[in-house]
Design a protein around this motif. Sequence first.
Motif, PDB file in Angstrom:
ATOM      1  N   GLN A   1       0.787  63.250  67.933  1.00 39.85           N
ATOM      2  CA  GLN A   1      -0.087  63.466  66.783  1.00 39.85           C
ATOM      3  C   GLN A   1       0.708  63.419  65.482  1.00 39.85           C
ATOM      4  N   MET A   2       1.914  63.990  65.496  1.00 38.36           N
ATOM      5  CA  MET A   2       2.765  63.958  64.305  1.00 38.36           C
ATOM      6  C   MET A   2       3.062  62.529  63.879  1.00 38.36           C
ATOM      7  N   ILE A   3       3.294  61.653  64.828  1.00 37.24           N
ATOM      8  CA  ILE A   3       3.580  60.256  64.511  1.00 37.24           C
ATOM      9  C   ILE A   3       2.400  59.643  63.756  1.00 37.24           C
TER      10      ILE A   3
ATOM     11  N   SER B   1      -3.199  77.171  61.135  1.00 31.70           N
ATOM     12  CA  SER B   1      -4.408  76.833  61.897  1.00 31.70           C
ATOM     13  C   SER B   1      -4.351  77.350  63.331  1.00 31.70           C
ATOM     14  N   ASN B   2      -3.176  77.852  63.716  1.00 31.58           N
ATOM     15  CA  ASN B   2      -2.920  78.280  65.093  1.00 31.58           C
ATOM     16  C   ASN B   2      -3.211  77.150  66.080  1.00 31.58           C
ATOM     17  N   SER B   3      -3.013  75.918  65.624  1.00 29.18           N
ATOM     18  CA  SER B   3      -3.290  74.760  66.473  1.00 29.18           C
ATOM     19  C   SER B   3      -1.995  74.181  67.032  1.00 29.18           C
TER      20      SER B   3
ATOM     21  N   ASN C   1       7.187  74.829  72.788  1.00 29.43           N
ATOM     22  CA  ASN C   1       5.992  75.042  71.969  1.00 29.43           C
ATOM     23  C   ASN C   1       6.210  76.104  70.877  1.00 29.43           C
ATOM     24  N   PRO C   2       7.227  75.917  70.025  1.00 27.97           N
ATOM     25  CA  PRO C   2       7.544  76.933  69.019  1.00 27.97           C
ATOM     26  C   PRO C   2       6.464  77.053  67.939  1.00 27.97           C
TER      27      PRO C   2
ATOM     28  N   LYS D   1       5.370  66.733  73.856  1.00 21.57           N
ATOM     29  CA  LYS D   1       5.870  68.048  73.451  1.00 21.57           C
ATOM     30  C   LYS D   1       5.236  68.428  72.121  1.00 21.57           C
ATOM     31  N   SER D   2       5.130  69.732  71.888  1.00 22.74           N
ATOM     32  CA  SER D   2       4.363  70.167  70.720  1.00 22.74           C
ATOM     33  C   SER D   2       4.922  71.438  70.110  1.00 22.74           C
ATOM     34  N   PHE D   3       4.305  71.815  68.994  1.00 24.62           N
ATOM     35  CA  PHE D   3       4.583  73.077  68.324  1.00 24.62           C
ATOM     36  C   PHE D   3       3.250  73.669  67.889  1.00 24.62           C
TER      37      PHE D   3
END
Length: 181
Positions: A155-157, A147-149, A90-91, A140-142
């Motif tokens: 979601q990127m896709i 937005s600090n989201s 989660n970078p 997996k996410s970042f």
Amino acid sequence: MKESDLEKLKYPIGKFEVPAEYTTEYISSKIEEIATFPERLKKEIIHLSDDQLDTAYRPEGWTLRQVIHHCAESHMNCFIRIKWALTENNPVIKAYDETLWSELPDNLQMPIEPTLNLLSGLHFRITYILKSLSKTDLKKSFIHPESNSEISINQMIGLYAWHGNHHLSHITSLKKDKNWK
């Protein structure tokens, strides 16, 4: 120009909407949109003149040349963000000022052919990695610092399929308005 007309020029296909669920079918269809974006873009712009490429798609908007170069820059950032999400926990990613980037000499003056070549290779790589991901990988996410989201690969896709279609629609809408072939 009325605000509603300007909004339609800014968002000809509407704003990105997060789906209620990231189904296998949704993800597959969005990966396909990402895969085909470079060819769909090339088909629409390859025969445009420099004067046409240097035409803004809306008042106070980017030229088509800037839009094309922006797509490559944005999608390069997408690719890197996916890699970070896959290899780090989660970078927090680095944001960039797309408006300032769009005003640099390469975006304002450079021929589009090198960018079209870059997009073809880049989208091949993005598609290749996305098709290889497990359901766990897709979650997996970042963290986006502005937005600090938390943004998942799922979601990127969706977002980047929309992003390509969004800018492609800027181009096709201007071509239709100007009666360009």
